[in-house]
Every structure is written in C-alpha cells, then in structure tokens.
Design a protein around this motif. Structure first.
Motif, PDB file in Angstrom:
ATOM      1  N   LEU A   1       0.813  -1.216   0.000  1.00 58.21           N
ATOM      2  CA  LEU A   1       0.000   0.000   0.000  1.00 58.21           C
ATOM      3  C   LEU A   1       0.847   1.268   0.000  1.00 58.21           C
ATOM      4  CD1 LEU A   1      -2.948  -0.959   2.364  1.00 58.21           C
ATOM      5  CD2 LEU A   1      -2.982  -0.619  -0.120  1.00 58.21           C
ATOM      6  N   SER A   2       2.166   1.104  -0.086  1.00 65.48           N
ATOM      7  CA  SER A   2       3.006   2.302  -0.009  1.00 65.48           C
ATOM      8  C   SER A   2       3.302   2.841  -1.399  1.00 65.48           C
ATOM      9  CB  SER A   2       4.326   1.965   0.703  1.00 65.48           C
ATOM     10  OG  SER A   2       5.113   1.135  -0.103  1.00 65.48           O
ATOM     11  N   VAL A   3       3.320   4.184  -1.481  1.00 63.11           N
ATOM     12  CA  VAL A   3       3.617   4.847  -2.759  1.00 63.11           C
ATOM     13  C   VAL A   3       5.017   4.481  -3.231  1.00 63.11           C
ATOM     14  CG1 VAL A   3       4.072   7.098  -3.803  1.00 63.11           C
ATOM     15  CG2 VAL A   3       2.039   6.757  -2.388  1.00 63.11           C
ATOM     16  N   SER A   4       5.953   4.434  -2.287  1.00 62.29           N
ATOM     17  CA  SER A   4       7.345   4.222  -2.689  1.00 62.29           C
ATOM     18  C   SER A   4       7.514   2.853  -3.372  1.00 62.29           C
ATOM     19  CB  SER A   4       8.273   4.331  -1.491  1.00 62.29           C
ATOM     20  OG  SER A   4       8.260   3.129  -0.744  1.00 62.29           O
ATOM     21  N   PHE A   5       6.740   1.864  -2.923  1.00 62.00           N
ATOM     22  CA  PHE A   5       6.833   0.539  -3.534  1.00 62.00           C
ATOM     23  C   PHE A   5       6.393   0.592  -4.997  1.00 62.00           C
ATOM     24  CE2 PHE A   5       4.202  -3.136  -4.780  1.00 62.00           C
ATOM     25  CZ  PHE A   5       5.203  -4.073  -4.938  1.00 62.00           C
ATOM     26  N   TRP A   6       5.245   1.188  -5.250  1.00 64.98           N
ATOM     27  CA  TRP A   6       4.739   1.231  -6.628  1.00 64.98           C
ATOM     28  C   TRP A   6       5.580   2.139  -7.507  1.00 64.98           C
ATOM     29  CZ3 TRP A   6       2.085  -2.460  -8.486  1.00 64.98           C
ATOM     30  CH2 TRP A   6       1.273  -3.228  -7.631  1.00 64.98           C
ATOM     31  N   ALA A   7       6.061   3.247  -6.938  1.00 65.87           N
ATOM     32  CA  ALA A   7       6.944   4.122  -7.713  1.00 65.87           C
ATOM     33  C   ALA A   7       8.200   3.373  -8.122  1.00 65.87           C
ATOM     34  CB  ALA A   7       7.298   5.357  -6.903  1.00 65.87           C
ATOM     35  N   ALA A   8       8.731   2.555  -7.171  1.00 65.63           N
ATOM     36  CA  ALA A   8       9.931   1.781  -7.482  1.00 65.63           C
ATOM     37  C   ALA A   8       9.634   0.744  -8.567  1.00 65.63           C
ATOM     38  CB  ALA A   8      10.452   1.093  -6.226  1.00 65.63           C
ATOM     39  N   ALA A   9       8.452   0.104  -8.468  1.00 67.73           N
ATOM     40  CA  ALA A   9       8.108  -0.917  -9.455  1.00 67.73           C
ATOM     41  C   ALA A   9       8.068  -0.308 -10.854  1.00 67.73           C
ATOM     42  CB  ALA A   9       6.752  -1.550  -9.114  1.00 67.73           C
ATOM     43  N   ILE A  10       7.449   0.861 -10.967  1.00 67.66           N
ATOM     44  CA  ILE A  10       7.371   1.510 -12.288  1.00 67.66           C
ATOM     45  C   ILE A  10       8.766   1.891 -12.775  1.00 67.66           C
ATOM     46  CG2 ILE A  10       6.507   3.552 -13.509  1.00 67.66           C
ATOM     47  CD1 ILE A  10       4.338   1.504 -12.862  1.00 67.66           C
ATOM     48  N   ARG A  11       9.599   2.369 -11.848  1.00 69.53           N
ATOM     49  CA  ARG A  11      10.958   2.767 -12.222  1.00 69.53           C
ATOM     50  C   ARG A  11      11.753   1.546 -12.702  1.00 69.53           C
ATOM     51  NH1 ARG A  11      12.205   5.052  -7.648  1.00 69.53           N
ATOM     52  NH2 ARG A  11      13.384   3.274  -6.835  1.00 69.53           N
ATOM     53  N   ILE A  12      11.653   0.449 -11.947  1.00 71.23           N
ATOM     54  CA  ILE A  12      12.395  -0.764 -12.326  1.00 71.23           C
ATOM     55  C   ILE A  12      11.865  -1.331 -13.647  1.00 71.23           C
ATOM     56  CG2 ILE A  12      12.926  -3.136 -11.611  1.00 71.23           C
ATOM     57  CD1 ILE A  12      12.716  -2.120  -8.706  1.00 71.23           C
ATOM     58  N   ALA A  13      10.562  -1.131 -13.876  1.00 68.17           N
ATOM     59  CA  ALA A  13       9.963  -1.694 -15.094  1.00 68.17           C
ATOM     60  C   ALA A  13      10.394  -0.941 -16.351  1.00 68.17           C
ATOM     61  CB  ALA A  13       8.436  -1.677 -14.982  1.00 68.17           C
ATOM     62  N   SER A  14      10.702   0.371 -16.210  1.00 68.58           N
ATOM     63  CA  SER A  14      10.917   1.200 -17.405  1.00 68.58           C
ATOM     64  C   SER A  14      11.973   0.659 -18.375  1.00 68.58           C
ATOM     65  CB  SER A  14      11.262   2.630 -17.004  1.00 68.58           C
ATOM     66  OG  SER A  14      10.228   3.152 -16.209  1.00 68.58           O
ATOM     67  N   PRO A  15      13.187   0.331 -17.888  1.00 70.55           N
ATOM     68  CA  PRO A  15      14.177  -0.167 -18.860  1.00 70.55           C
ATOM     69  C   PRO A  15      13.720  -1.493 -19.488  1.00 70.55           C
ATOM     70  CG  PRO A  15      14.979  -0.451 -16.613  1.00 70.55           C
ATOM     71  CD  PRO A  15      13.750   0.403 -16.526  1.00 70.55           C
ATOM     72  N   LEU A  16      13.037  -2.318 -18.661  1.00 70.63           N
ATOM     73  CA  LEU A  16      12.545  -3.597 -19.180  1.00 70.63           C
ATOM     74  C   LEU A  16      11.524  -3.360 -20.296  1.00 70.63           C
ATOM     75  CD1 LEU A  16      11.966  -5.521 -15.819  1.00 70.63           C
ATOM     76  CD2 LEU A  16      13.930  -5.692 -17.365  1.00 70.63           C
ATOM     77  N   ILE A  17      10.701  -2.306 -20.115  1.00 73.34           N
ATOM     78  CA  ILE A  17       9.664  -2.036 -21.122  1.00 73.34           C
ATOM     79  C   ILE A  17      10.303  -1.644 -22.455  1.00 73.34           C
ATOM     80  CG2 ILE A  17       7.823  -0.426 -21.749  1.00 73.34           C
ATOM     81  CD1 ILE A  17       6.989  -0.462 -18.780  1.00 73.34           C
ATOM     82  N   PHE A  18      11.277  -0.727 -22.410  1.00 72.00           N
ATOM     83  CA  PHE A  18      11.964  -0.353 -23.650  1.00 72.00           C
ATOM     84  C   PHE A  18      12.527  -1.589 -24.357  1.00 72.00           C
ATOM     85  CE2 PHE A  18      12.682   4.089 -21.954  1.00 72.00           C
ATOM     86  CZ  PHE A  18      12.125   4.742 -23.032  1.00 72.00           C
ATOM     87  N   ALA A  19      13.316  -2.364 -23.600  1.00 74.02           N
ATOM     88  CA  ALA A  19      14.027  -3.472 -24.223  1.00 74.02           C
ATOM     89  C   ALA A  19      13.053  -4.574 -24.654  1.00 74.02           C
ATOM     90  CB  ALA A  19      15.073  -4.032 -23.260  1.00 74.02           C
TER      91      ALA A  19
END
Lengths: 314, 509
Positions: A8-26
């Motif tokens: 339920l924490s914002v920081s967790f979901w923000a981190a997930a989106i951040r970690i996902a970004s390079p994976l999404i490009f590639a």
C-alpha cells in the motif's frame, strides 16, 4: 502484516514503475524483432552498450536527450550488424545473437577503459529528474507512483502505445507481422522480407539500447558493468510471457519489477532477518518462470520465428 | 461438366512468354517455352509432376528470374525476377502451397502489401467493404474477420483468389487449384472462374487432371521435360490424346486381375486402440486389401497400429502366426512390414537429407554398417540401384530429396520398401498428388508385390483406385470396419453408405 503495508506504499509502486521502465523499452525492442521473425539474443550486450553510450555522451557534455539519441544510434548500429548476419546471410540467429552480445559487451569495456583509464570509481552525471504531472499526480497512491517519474519513464510507456499502434494499425506493422508469420506471403506480395526484417531488428535494437541507457541516465547517474545484469534475458522471457503482444508484455514487465521491488523491501522486515537474502534475490526470477509456464501455454508464437527466408528456394 | 461455350476473344494477347529457359544447377526446368494468352481466354498448362509447369509460372510471376527469354504483359516487357512488377502489371497468382499467414485475419492477408508502408492507417472498414463486394461478385464466400489458420483448405483458396482480385489482377494463374479440393468445392471454383472470364479476365490453369482441363479451358498447352510439346484447342482433342502427349507415349493403366487369397499373414480380432473400436481384419498373402473411407476415420490409427506406433489396448494381434509381446516399429521392420506413409514429405522422408541417406533410413543399422561404422560406398551403390530400378528422375544420389517432384520422391520410397521384399505392405494414399504415369507405375509395382506373395493393405480415399486394385475391400468409419467385400461384389453406392456409417448393421454393438 508488513507485506500489506509495503503493497500500500507509494514508494513501492513508484519503485516498481521505475524498475519496469528499462525492461519495457528493451521488451518492446525484442518484441518488434521477434514479430518480424528474428530472435535477437544480442539484447543483453546491446543494453550494456546503450547504458554506456548514453551516459558517456552526457559526460562528454551533450544534453540528456542527445545522450538518449546516441544510445539509440549505437543500439541501431549493433542491430544492423545482427540484421546483416541473420537476415540476408541467414546465419543461425542463436549464434549471431550471442556473438553480438559478447561483441557489444567487450567493445564497451574496451572503450570505457580507453576513455577513462585513470578512474577507480566512474564519474557521475546529472540524470533525468522526476517530472510531476499536474492533476494526475494528485490521484491517491497511483498518482504519485505513475505520474511523478522521469521523462524517460513516460517515454517508455509511450513506446508501448506506439509499438502497438504501428504493429496493429498500419500497413507497415502488418508487413512486419506477416514477415514473422509467413515470409513467403510477404514475398508473394512483392515486398522485401529482407528489408522488413532488417528494419525491425535495427529499430528493435535501438530500443534495447535506450532501455540500457535508462539505467545510467534515469535510474542511476553512473555506469557500472554489472548494472544490466541479465535484464536482457528477462526481456526475452517477458516477450513470451506477453504472448508477443505489446500491452501484455508491458504488464509482464511491471509484474516482474513489482516482485523485484517487493523482495528488496521484504529483506528489511522480520522475515528478512531469518531467511537468507539470496532467497529474496531469487524470488522475481522464480516467480517469472512460474508465470511464464502458466501464461505462455496457448500463446501464438510467430510461425516463422527463427526461420531464415531464402528467396527462390523450393 | 460442359466445356466453355463462349469463344475466347481474339486480338492483342494480354500475355506473351518468349523463349523461356530456366536451369536449377544440373536440372533444366524449362527449355525455350513460348506462348501467348488472349483476353478472356483460359489456357490449361498440362504436364506430369516435374514437367516444369510451376517453374514456368513462377518465372511469369517474377519469383524466379529466367536464364533466357522474356515476359510481356499488355505489351510491356516485365523486368526479370520482380514479383512487384508482375503484380502491378496485373498478374495474380494462386500458389499450390498457399502463401497465407495463419495467425492473421482474412482481410489482413488480403490487404498485405497493397498499401504504401508509410501510411498511418490500414482503413480496415473500407478494406472489408471492398472484400465483401468482391466476394459477392465472384461468389467467394468467406468471413473477412476470420483467422486464416482456422479456415478449411477450400476457404483458404478463396482467400488467395480474393487476394489477386483485390489487386485488380487481369491475369490469374492457378497452380493445381483442385489438388486440395473436394468435388463440390471444385465445382464452386469453376463457377467462380467462369464468372471471372465473363468479366474479361484471362486465366492460366495448371493441372494434371484431364477431365478438369477439358471442362474449364479453351486451349491446352502440354509441357514435357520442360519443353512445350503440344498445343491443342479443347474442341479438337480428347482425354486419351492429351494423356499420351503428357507422358510421351500411349498410356495404359496396368491390368490388375483378381488373385486368390493365401493364408492370412496378419489378423486382428476385435482390436481396440486409440482411434480403433473393435477392428477385425485379415490380410491374406497374395492379395491387395483395400481400405476405403473418409479421411480421419481411423485409417492412420490402423496404419500406426500395424507399424508398431499405436499400441494394442485389447484384442488379438497375430502376425505371421506369432503374437508379439512388444510390438514396436523396429519389430515391425524386422518382421517384414513395409510402410509407404501417407505424407511422404514429413514421415516418409527427411527433406534435407540426400537420396542415399533417405534410401537407407530403415536399414542403415542392419545392412549398411559394420561394428558401428557406416559403409557409405555400399549405401551409395544400393541407392544408385534403386534410382535405376524404380526410375527415379534426379541428378544423382547426392541430391537433397526436397528437390525431387512428388512422383520421384514416392518412387524412391516405394523402392526403399520393396527392395526389402516385405511380407506385409502398408500403403497409405500411395498415389496422392501423383501424375498418371507415376500412378500407374506405383499401382503396377504394388500388384507385382502381391503376385510375389505379399499381403498389401491399400488405404485410399479414392474409391476408383480402391475398386480397380483391391481383391477385397473394407470400409472404415469411426474406427470400425465393414465386413470384407470381394472384388466386383459391391457398388460405389454401397461403399458410400458404409463410409457414412450407415452400412447394414454397422453400428450394432
């Protein structure tokens, strides 16, 4: 329960989106290659090269977006090498891909050492900063997670939309998909399978390099060799997980990233004190294998994936 | 079927091929072929497999570049080896092996390549509307939104024709279009073609089925060994003459008299297995036992059962008087079961192996090796013997088998089986897709094997083939066999009833 607090924490979901970004490009890059019928195992090396190229360009004085452009071009260059070997020459895509990964990684290491012979710890750049999008970022929980990210993350999501649009809505995308399904159908319509496939590999490789550049220019502000650390291979699994569809592959990337963000946070809880940390590190990979097994059973693999096309052969 | 009543329009030809020669390595596929096609005309290109019909059409369509000669369409010479130029000149081709992407929809397949690649939208609504209009005009019923992979073969062919029509083709090439169709679908196709000709299109129709050629075309060109050997108006010729021109001599189907039954070499008593529900069958020595039926009713299951690939669940299985405990493909080969599989491309041969390797697939371990070492010299000699004895037309034993025509591939497989002097021969659709010459050859060889005492099981969907060749006939339906009918004691209509599962008492438990 600590896990619920984490979820339920914002920081967790923000981190997930951040970690996902390079994976999404590639992942989008790999997906474009595979949709055209070429498995691009050069992804891991191309991400390393992109990570270095973008960072080094900015370190040499170029603006951030120009750095992204440099990474894109470097990726496209390695993509062209892959494309020439695997498409008109029709060499084994596995061998070419692994070769490109080794070549790109070692070339990067060489240039790094030549360019920065003296340094013991790599210099830092001023990376992309989060841009808060007005109104949308006021949505509770999701707003801060999704709409307070760097421009490069927004670009990753735009890439997904663009990829889906081109693949499904334009004549070009239809030609790319047909090249991966039935190259003879493409040739029979007078289109060049060779050019279509080469183009897809070049563009796809460019996106992989941008994925790499995200690591040095947005997620972090410096370059280390281990920083790609198998993300390329994960992206290949994500393409399968997403059944070769851009939207599903993006969700897969976010899911994987969420597991990754979760395991870091679980290590700091009471459970983390008892269980060895390696178990947590392993978690996203184990879960992605499980998800892969469940999700990819009925996926429609591009029928001509990894099948070289030789014009006029009977 | 009636021949065309309308006369082909005379005037400037829409297509002219002049002096076409094409070689593939040592093989000359076409030699100095010239002809012209008139507007509104249907030309049939007739010839045996390997006569060079498909190669000629691939040259016309720009998929191969000719070594010599030129192609003129509507007075313009086409650049060599450029399908795009042929397409935009108005040439549309329906390939024998369809060029469709199975995971894409019908409309996506049709629109592929017709719009500039830089365009930002496929305009699906407009595309679908045009397809629907074309489909109505030419009586080609097909759902534009269906995935091609889910369509029947007949429907896929309609998509191929629509593809050509969508591009406003004025010349339509159809390569063996009826090979994959049921008789009903063939009639529909011919109706569509007549419609197209009435609207001024010209058609080149490739076939080796004489009655279809007589029914649909105005003029027949006969190709033999890559050369154009004859040109006839259908009104001035007949089936017999065309057949003779095609093979280069008078054609006589082998006369196959009935033979008395010897002892049963194989007998099944109430055998149950995957796909088989209580089969009782005898294969007597010296006879051909025909197995008729609609494809998919257990023919393959029975073939596999006797080959050792489909295990017996219950019932008695006796072969040469023995009841084997473990029946495997290896045991079947060693006992003397010869197999001519249904699909010569996938189960009968290995496409990228050469003729030698394919010829010894079943015997390499026993006849062509010693202490674990291959004896390639002997293998090659044996293959050369096969090639000579069974008239396999090929450049040599080192040729990859994929380069052979269907008939020659089948002759090699037939030779591989018969050279082992098998006691039981399983032949599943042995002449499917072969031309008359090869059909007669295969039938003659099977009859000869029967005369030397082998028991032959002939599986076929072609009732004519079953009825002329078999000494006794069973019909298979839903994994059950009809009783055996002696040759001449049963009519096509009766067999048809059994095929539909309506035979007398066929489903009484």
């Amino acid at each position: 329960m600590e896990i619920i607090d984490i979820l339920l924490s914002v920081s967790f979901w923000a981190a997930a989106i951040r970690i996902a970004s390079p994976l999404i490009f590639a992942t989008m890059g790999e997906l474009i290659c595979e949709r055209a019928g070429v498995l691009n195992l050069g992804i891991e090396g191309i991400m390393v090269a992109g990570a270095f190229a973008g960072w080094f360009a900015v370190l040499s004085g170029l603006p951030l977006w120009a750095g992204v452009g440099v990474a894109l071009l470097v990726g496209m260059t390695f993509g062209l090498l892959h494309a020439v070997l695997s498409v008109p020459f029709g060499l084994s895509q596995h061998v070419v891909g692994v070769g490109v990964t080794l070549f790109a990684t070692s070339t990067t290491f060489f240039i790094y050492r030549v360019a920065l012979p003296e340094v013991s710890s790599p210099p830092k750049i001023t990376a992309f900063q989060p841009v808060e999008i007005p109104i949308l970022s006021d949505i509770p929980l999701l707003g801060q997670a999704l709409f307070n990210q760097t421009s490069l993350t927004y670009a990753a999501f735009l890439t997904v939309a663009l990829t889906a649009f081109v693949l499904y809505r334009t004549p070009l995308g239809l030609a790319v998909r047909a090249a991966g399904e039935s190259p003879s159908a493409v040739a029979a319509q007078g289109l060049s399978v060779t050019l279509i496939r080469m183009g897809a590999v070049v563009v796809g490789s460019g996106l992989m390099a941008v994925g790499g550049a995200f690591l040095t220019m947005s997620a972090f502000d410096s370059f280390f060799f281990e920083m790609v650390g198998g993300r390329g291979w994960i992206c290949i699994a994500l393409v399968v997980f997403g059944a070769w569809k851009p939207g599903k592959a993006m969700l897969g990337a976010i899911l994987f990233a969420a597991f990754d963000a979760l395991q870091i946070r679980l290590q700091q809880t009471g459970v983390g004190a008892i269980v060895p940390y390696q178990v947590f590190l392993m978690m996203p990979y184990v879960l992605s294998i499980l998800a892969l097994v469940l999700m990819s059973r009925r996926a429609e693999v591009p029928a001509a994936l990894m099948v070289p096309f030789n014009k006029g052969e009977r | 079927m009636q021949a065309f009543e309308t006369d082909a329009g005379q005037g400037e030809p829409v297509l002219r091929m002049t002096g076409i020669t094409k070689r593939f390595g040592a093989v000359t596929a076409n030699e100095d072929v010239s002809f012209a096609l008139q507007p509104g005309e249907v030309i049939a290109l007739l010839g045996e497999n390997g006569a060079g019909k498909t190669t000629l059409m691939n040259i016309l369509f720009g998929q191969y570049a000719p070594d010599e000669g030129s192609v003129e369409v509507f007075g313009e010479t086409l650049p060599r080896g450029n399908p795009r130029a042929a397409l935009s000149a108005g040439v549309g081709m329906v390939h024998q092996h369809f060029t469709l992407a199975g995971n894409l929809t019908v409309w996506e397949n049709i629109v592929l390549g017709t719009q500039p690649l830089g365009k930002l939208s496929l305009s699906p609504a407009a595309v679908r509307a045009r397809i629907t209009a074309l489909a109505q005009k030419f009586h080609l019923k097909v759902d534009p939104n269906a995935k091609v992979g889910k369509l029947t073969v007949g429907e896929r062919q309609r998509v191929e024709i629509l593809k050509a029509l969508y591009r406003k083709s004025r010349i339509l090439i159809l390569d063996e279009p009826t090979a994959v169709l049921t008789p009903q679908e063939t009639d529909d196709l011919f109706a569509t073609l007549r419609e197209a000709v009435a609207l001024g299109l010209s058609i080149i129709f490739i076939s080796h089925k004489l009655h279809e050629v007589m029914a649909i075309s105005h003029r027949v060109l006969v190709l033999r060994h890559g050369r154009l050997v004859a040109e006839r108006a259908v009104t001035d010729t007949n089936r017999e003459e065309l057949a003779a021109l095609m093979v280069g001599s008078e054609v006589t189907a082998p006369d196959i008299p009935a033979m008395p039954a010897g002892p049963a070499l194989l007998s099944l008593r109430d055998v149950h297995a995957t796909g088989l529900n209580g089969v009782t069958l005898d294969l007597p020595a010296g006879q051909i036992t025909g197995l008729a039926g609609v494809s998919g009713n257990g023919q393959a299951a029975l073939f596999d059962l006797i080959s050792g690939l489909n295990p017996v669940r219950s019932g008695a299985f006796t072969i040469l008087g023995q009841t084997p405990a473990h029946w495997t493909p290896r045991a079947a080969l060693e006992t003397g079961v010869g197999r001519i599989p249904e699909d010569r491309h996938t189960t009968g041969s290995i496409a990228d192996f050469d003729l030698t390797e394919n010829a010894i697939l079943e015997t390499y371990a026993t006849k062509f090796s010693r202490k674990g070492w291959m004896n390639w010299g002997r293998a090659r000699a044996a293959t050369e013997h096969l090639i000579a004895t069974y008239d396999v037309r090929c450049p040599g034993p080192q040729t990859r088998i994929r380069l052979l025509s269907g008939g020659n591939m089948q002759k090699l497989i037939l030779g591989r089986v018969l050279e082992e002097a098998p006691k039981i021969i399983l032949a599943n659709q042995p002449v499917r897709g072969l031309d008359i010459g090869a059909v007669n050859y295969v039938h003659g060889r099977l009859a000869a094997a029967r005369e030397s005492g082998a028991a032959v099981l002939l599986i076929s969907e072609d009732l004519e083939e079953i009825m002329t060749l078999s000494d006794r006939i069973h019909v298979i339906s839903e994994g059950r066999l009809s009783p055996a009918f002696a040759r001449g004691s049963v009519t096509v209509a009766e067999l048809g009833k059994w095929m539909a599962g309506d035979g007398e008492g066929s489903h009484a438990a």
